[in-house]
Design a protein around this motif. Structure first.
Motif, PDB file in Angstrom:
ATOM      1  N   THR A 161      -4.624  13.527 -14.331  1.00 31.38           N
ATOM      2  CA  THR A 161      -3.771  14.286 -15.240  1.00 31.38           C
ATOM      3  C   THR A 161      -3.128  13.361 -16.270  1.00 31.38           C
ATOM      4  O   THR A 161      -2.196  13.760 -16.958  1.00 31.38           O
ATOM      5  N   TRP A 179      -4.174  12.492 -19.079  1.00 29.26           N
ATOM      6  CA  TRP A 179      -4.292  13.059 -20.425  1.00 29.26           C
ATOM      7  C   TRP A 179      -3.167  14.059 -20.704  1.00 29.26           C
ATOM      8  O   TRP A 179      -2.756  14.224 -21.856  1.00 29.26           O
ATOM      9  N   LEU A 180      -2.693  14.731 -19.671  1.00 29.34           N
ATOM     10  CA  LEU A 180      -1.571  15.665 -19.854  1.00 29.34           C
ATOM     11  C   LEU A 180      -0.261  14.917 -20.086  1.00 29.34           C
ATOM     12  O   LEU A 180       0.616  15.392 -20.805  1.00 29.34           O
ATOM     13  N   ASN A 181      -0.159  13.746 -19.460  1.00 24.55           N
ATOM     14  CA  ASN A 181       1.060  12.947 -19.628  1.00 24.55           C
ATOM     15  C   ASN A 181       1.180  12.370 -21.041  1.00 24.55           C
ATOM     16  O   ASN A 181       2.269  12.011 -21.476  1.00 24.55           O
ATOM     17  N   ARG A 229       2.740  22.681 -20.085  1.00 28.59           N
ATOM     18  CA  ARG A 229       1.809  21.805 -19.342  1.00 28.59           C
ATOM     19  C   ARG A 229       0.872  22.613 -18.447  1.00 28.59           C
ATOM     20  O   ARG A 229      -0.329  22.354 -18.391  1.00 28.59           O
ATOM     21  N   ASP A 230       1.414  23.613 -17.763  1.00 28.02           N
ATOM     22  CA  ASP A 230       0.581  24.429 -16.871  1.00 28.02           C
ATOM     23  C   ASP A 230      -0.501  25.168 -17.654  1.00 28.02           C
ATOM     24  O   ASP A 230      -1.635  25.311 -17.190  1.00 28.02           O
ATOM     25  N   ALA A 282      -3.223  22.698 -18.687  1.00 25.61           N
ATOM     26  CA  ALA A 282      -3.997  22.297 -17.505  1.00 25.61           C
ATOM     27  C   ALA A 282      -4.956  23.414 -17.106  1.00 25.61           C
ATOM     28  O   ALA A 282      -6.143  23.174 -16.834  1.00 25.61           O
ATOM     29  N   GLU A 283      -4.456  24.661 -17.090  1.00 20.72           N
ATOM     30  CA  GLU A 283      -5.312  25.780 -16.670  1.00 20.72           C
ATOM     31  C   GLU A 283      -6.394  26.070 -17.714  1.00 20.72           C
ATOM     32  O   GLU A 283      -7.525  26.430 -17.357  1.00 20.72           O
ATOM     33  N   SER A 310      -9.077  23.561 -17.022  1.00 21.33           N
ATOM     34  CA  SER A 310      -9.798  23.723 -15.748  1.00 21.33           C
ATOM     35  C   SER A 310     -10.586  25.027 -15.699  1.00 21.33           C
ATOM     36  O   SER A 310     -11.673  25.089 -15.129  1.00 21.33           O
ATOM     37  N   GLY A 350     -11.537  14.550 -18.813  1.00 21.00           N
ATOM     38  CA  GLY A 350     -10.173  14.155 -18.475  1.00 21.00           C
ATOM     39  C   GLY A 350      -9.626  13.000 -19.280  1.00 21.00           C
ATOM     40  O   GLY A 350      -8.648  12.365 -18.869  1.00 21.00           O
TER      41      GLY A 350
END
Lengths: 129, 129
Positions: free
Chosen positions: A2, A4-6, A36-37, A40-41, A44, B110
């Motif tokens: 994760t 990349w999300l940070n 963020r959620d 991420a979703e 995915s 990612g």
């Protein structure tokens, strides 16, 4: 995985603006927001998930209308404070008004003029509710 | 003749997000912000003027780099809380990194991966400062 999300500097509300573009036509369809959620979703699941600022909850695009957005690409800008999605727009309609794009009004001689047709009556799009 | 400006529901900071798209290539170049003065000047001058949130002042795009954006169209979305500009990008470079678009990184496995080349060294773009 994760990291990349940070790298996204979420704003003080935990959000980032997201531009969504039709992969086929090149039209810009919407400007929406993700937390963020949602991002991420989106990554995915392969379908666009936004954060609804008015309803204050995750908004799985197309969950009522069927007009889902299938993800082709996810991009981020130079200072990481905006996301660009390239999508396949199911049904060819992104806007809740039944138009292809939410950007259906154009400035002409000091007035916002509607340039795009309604492709499907919103009463028909949302009748399953 | 500023009624069209009054129809924009400026956010609590007096701003609206602005998506800028290259009229020729269809690429989304930038996501930036405008206040009322910036949008008014963009419409009257025919060149993109943003509000720089970091510098807290009007940002006449290209004033240092020469990479101005000539306005072809100004659009607003269904709930009037986003603007879409269609522009002719002078020099073919919108990003301060010397790339065509600010969205030059793509999510792959990612990781954010740079996909676009630098067209001109920023040291050369901004050397007149």
């Amino acid at each position: 995985m994760t990291e990349w999300l940070n790298e996204v500097p979420w704003d003080k509300d935990g959000l980032i603006p997201v531009v969504t573009q039709d992969a086929a036509s090149g039209r810009v369809l919407t400007l929406a927001w993700m937390n963020r959620d949602a991002l991420a979703e989106t990554a995915s699941s392969g379908e666009a998930v936004y954060w609804s600022r008015s309803r204050k909850k995750l908004w799985r695009k197309g969950e009522e209308s069927g007009h889902k957005q299938k993800i082709r690409e996810i991009r981020v800008d130079c200072d990481s404070d905006a996301i660009l999605l390239s999508v396949e727009q199911v049904g060819g309609i992104a806007c809740h008004t039944g138009r292809a794009s939410c950007f259906f009004r154009k400035l002409e001689n000091g007035r916002w003029v509607t340039t795009d047709p309604v492709l499907k009556d919103p009463a028909d799009i949302y009748k399953k509710k």
